[in-house]
Motif scaffolding. Structure first.
Motif, mmCIF file in Angstrom:
data_model
loop_
_atom_site.group_PDB
_atom_site.id
_atom_site.type_symbol
_atom_site.label_atom_id
_atom_site.label_comp_id
_atom_site.label_asym_id
_atom_site.label_seq_id
_atom_site.Cartn_x
_atom_site.Cartn_y
_atom_site.Cartn_z
ATOM 1 N N VAL A 169 -2.781 -33.336 -23.253
ATOM 2 C CA VAL A 169 -4.164 -33.547 -22.825
ATOM 3 C C VAL A 169 -4.325 -33.117 -21.372
ATOM 4 N N VAL A 170 -5.396 -32.343 -21.107
ATOM 5 C CA VAL A 170 -5.729 -31.901 -19.751
ATOM 6 C C VAL A 170 -7.228 -32.090 -19.542
ATOM 7 N N PHE A 171 -7.619 -32.593 -18.368
ATOM 8 C CA PHE A 171 -9.021 -32.656 -17.967
ATOM 9 C C PHE A 171 -9.319 -31.447 -17.084
ATOM 10 N N ASP A 172 -10.371 -30.707 -17.420
ATOM 11 C CA ASP A 172 -10.743 -29.517 -16.658
ATOM 12 C C ASP A 172 -12.100 -29.747 -15.993
ATOM 13 N N ARG A 173 -12.108 -29.746 -14.653
ATOM 14 C CA ARG A 173 -13.327 -29.910 -13.860
ATOM 15 C C ARG A 173 -14.049 -31.229 -14.179
ATOM 16 N N VAL A 174 -13.273 -32.286 -14.331
ATOM 17 C CA VAL A 174 -13.830 -33.612 -14.621
ATOM 18 C C VAL A 174 -13.843 -34.440 -13.343
ATOM 19 N N ALA A 175 -14.968 -35.066 -13.039
ATOM 20 C CA ALA A 175 -15.087 -35.884 -11.835
ATOM 21 C C ALA A 175 -14.327 -37.194 -12.006
ATOM 22 N N PRO A 176 -13.808 -37.761 -10.932
ATOM 23 C CA PRO A 176 -13.146 -39.068 -11.022
ATOM 24 C C PRO A 176 -14.130 -40.123 -11.527
ATOM 25 N N PRO A 177 -13.615 -41.209 -12.110
ATOM 26 C CA PRO A 177 -14.516 -42.271 -12.581
ATOM 27 C C PRO A 177 -15.142 -43.004 -11.391
ATOM 28 N N PRO A 178 -16.219 -43.750 -11.620
ATOM 29 C CA PRO A 178 -16.830 -44.522 -10.531
ATOM 30 C C PRO A 178 -15.840 -45.525 -9.933
ATOM 31 N N SER A 179 -16.115 -45.974 -8.735
ATOM 32 C CA SER A 179 -15.249 -46.956 -8.061
ATOM 33 C C SER A 179 -15.126 -48.216 -8.916
ATOM 34 N N GLY A 180 -13.890 -48.706 -9.045
ATOM 35 C CA GLY A 180 -13.648 -49.896 -9.840
ATOM 36 C C GLY A 180 -13.572 -49.648 -11.334
ATOM 37 N N ARG A 181 -13.606 -48.375 -11.733
ATOM 38 C CA ARG A 181 -13.541 -48.019 -13.146
ATOM 39 C C ARG A 181 -12.409 -47.010 -13.373
ATOM 40 N N VAL A 182 -11.976 -46.888 -14.612
ATOM 41 C CA VAL A 182 -10.902 -45.953 -14.954
ATOM 42 C C VAL A 182 -11.265 -45.254 -16.262
ATOM 43 N N TYR A 183 -10.666 -44.077 -16.468
ATOM 44 C CA TYR A 183 -10.731 -43.443 -17.776
ATOM 45 C C TYR A 183 -9.630 -44.026 -18.650
ATOM 46 N N GLN A 184 -9.974 -44.299 -19.904
ATOM 47 C CA GLN A 184 -8.982 -44.787 -20.855
ATOM 48 C C GLN A 184 -9.078 -43.935 -22.118
ATOM 49 N N MET A 185 -7.913 -43.539 -22.658
ATOM 50 C CA MET A 185 -7.867 -42.701 -23.854
ATOM 51 C C MET A 185 -7.525 -43.548 -25.072
ATOM 52 N N TRP A 186 -8.150 -43.179 -26.184
ATOM 53 C CA TRP A 186 -7.993 -43.916 -27.438
ATOM 54 C C TRP A 186 -7.742 -42.940 -28.579
ATOM 55 N N LEU A 187 -7.036 -43.415 -29.595
ATOM 56 C CA LEU A 187 -6.950 -42.708 -30.868
ATOM 57 C C LEU A 187 -7.681 -43.550 -31.901
ATOM 58 N N VAL A 188 -8.624 -42.912 -32.602
ATOM 59 C CA VAL A 188 -9.464 -43.610 -33.575
ATOM 60 C C VAL A 188 -9.139 -43.075 -34.956
ATOM 61 N N GLY A 189 -8.716 -43.966 -35.854
ATOM 62 C CA GLY A 189 -8.360 -43.569 -37.208
ATOM 63 C C GLY A 189 -9.564 -43.501 -38.130
ATOM 64 N N SER A 190 -9.303 -43.178 -39.387
ATOM 65 C CA SER A 190 -10.387 -43.051 -40.362
ATOM 66 C C SER A 190 -11.078 -44.382 -40.635
ATOM 67 N N ASP A 191 -10.387 -45.500 -40.312
ATOM 68 C CA ASP A 191 -10.996 -46.814 -40.505
ATOM 69 C C ASP A 191 -11.879 -47.224 -39.331
ATOM 70 N N GLY A 192 -11.969 -46.351 -38.311
ATOM 71 C CA GLY A 192 -12.810 -46.644 -37.161
ATOM 72 C C GLY A 192 -12.155 -47.514 -36.112
ATOM 73 N N GLN A 193 -10.912 -47.928 -36.345
ATOM 74 C CA GLN A 193 -10.203 -48.768 -35.381
ATOM 75 C C GLN A 193 -9.615 -47.909 -34.269
ATOM 76 N N ALA A 194 -9.846 -48.318 -33.025
ATOM 77 C CA ALA A 194 -9.349 -47.571 -31.870
ATOM 78 C C ALA A 194 -8.128 -48.274 -31.292
ATOM 79 N N ARG A 195 -7.095 -47.489 -30.972
ATOM 80 C CA ARG A 195 -5.936 -48.045 -30.275
ATOM 81 C C ARG A 195 -5.731 -47.260 -28.981
ATOM 82 N N SER A 196 -5.450 -47.986 -27.927
ATOM 83 C CA SER A 196 -5.310 -47.366 -26.620
ATOM 84 C C SER A 196 -4.019 -46.575 -26.543
ATOM 85 N N VAL A 197 -4.099 -45.369 -25.946
ATOM 86 C CA VAL A 197 -2.894 -44.576 -25.711
ATOM 87 C C VAL A 197 -2.673 -44.321 -24.224
#
Length: 244
Positions: A169-197
């Motif tokens: 995974v690479v972010f291209d020309r993406v601005a940093p998140p707002p102060s006090g916030r972070v980007y979080q990545m998830w994998l979402v299966g066919s059942d709609g359940q998201a798990r953090s990666v």
């Protein structure tokens, strides 16, 4: 001969380990499949997740077979193993008597393999700075690239290898998140359940990519979360791509 006596749900999940390694006979596999069909959906999901975890680790080892383990690995594994009490434990022995003893050693061996390999692969995979493992994925035959546009500008670029089950995974020309916030990545299966990666302290780049495992057909999504990350997405993703 297959033991048809009633067994616990925990015992059924234990059998996911030899099944993941194709270490059961056809007749036993059919018996396990029949038990799964009659089991609670949560048990079936736990069984499937365990099978995937074992096979995921084996895939990771295939990617990392050219890397020498860090010298402190053995010490870290031994330090993390639980200490056995000096004498026999009646409670633990009676618990094992209720399980198929012929699986006790294989289950323990595979569980140790999963634990030890996870410690090793954590040095290279699932890290926001992982160029060596990224190279292994990107040069693999059949790697495919998928892109998605961030809602606030910029592009999510993912090089995915369905055979290895790894994605870079690479972010291209993406601005940093707002102060006090972070980007979080998830994998979402066919059942709609998201798990953090991953909760991203740094933005993945070509020099410092993020490498994660995945299952074909899952959606890799990014959301903005409070500092430290969330157990579940707190809002709609700002970008998402379906992995091959």
């Amino acid at each position: 001969m297959v033991d048809a006596s009633p067994r616990s749900e925990a015992d059924l999940i234990d059998l996911a380990y030899p099944c993941a390694l194709d270490a059961v006979a056809d007749i036993e596999r059919r018996h396990i499949d029949a038990r799964l069909a009659a089991a609670d959906p949560d048990v079936r999901r736990a069984f499937s997740d365990t099978v995937w975890q074992v096979r995921d680790v084996m895939g990771r080892l295939a990617v990392l077979d050219e890397f020498a383990p860090p010298p402190e690995l053995e010490r870290r594994i031994l330090a993390a193993l639980p200490e056995e009490p000096p004498g026999p434990s009646v409670t633990r022995l009676s618990a094992w008597r209720r399980r198929p003893l012929r699986w006790a050693v294989p289950i323990a061996a595979v569980a140790s393999l999963v634990f030890g390999a996870s410690v090793l692969t954590a040095q290279f995979i699932g890290s926001p700075s992982d160029p060596a493992a990224a190279d292994q994925v990107q040069v693999h035959p059949g790697v495919r690239t998928v892109n998605g546009s961030f809602a606030g500008g910029g592009v999510l670029v993912v090089d995915a290898s369905p055979e290895l089950g790894r994605a870079v995974v690479v972010f291209d020309r993406v601005a940093p998140p707002p102060s006090g916030r972070v980007y979080q990545m998830w994998l979402v299966g066919s059942d709609g359940q998201a798990r953090s990666v991953g909760v991203l302290s740094d933005l993945p780049s070509t020099d410092r990519p993020f490498v994660t495992g995945f299952r074909s057909g899952e959606v890799l999504a990014v959301s903005v979360e409070p500092d430290g990350g969330s157990d579940v997405p707190s809002g709609d993703p700002i970008v998402g791509v379906t992995l091959p």
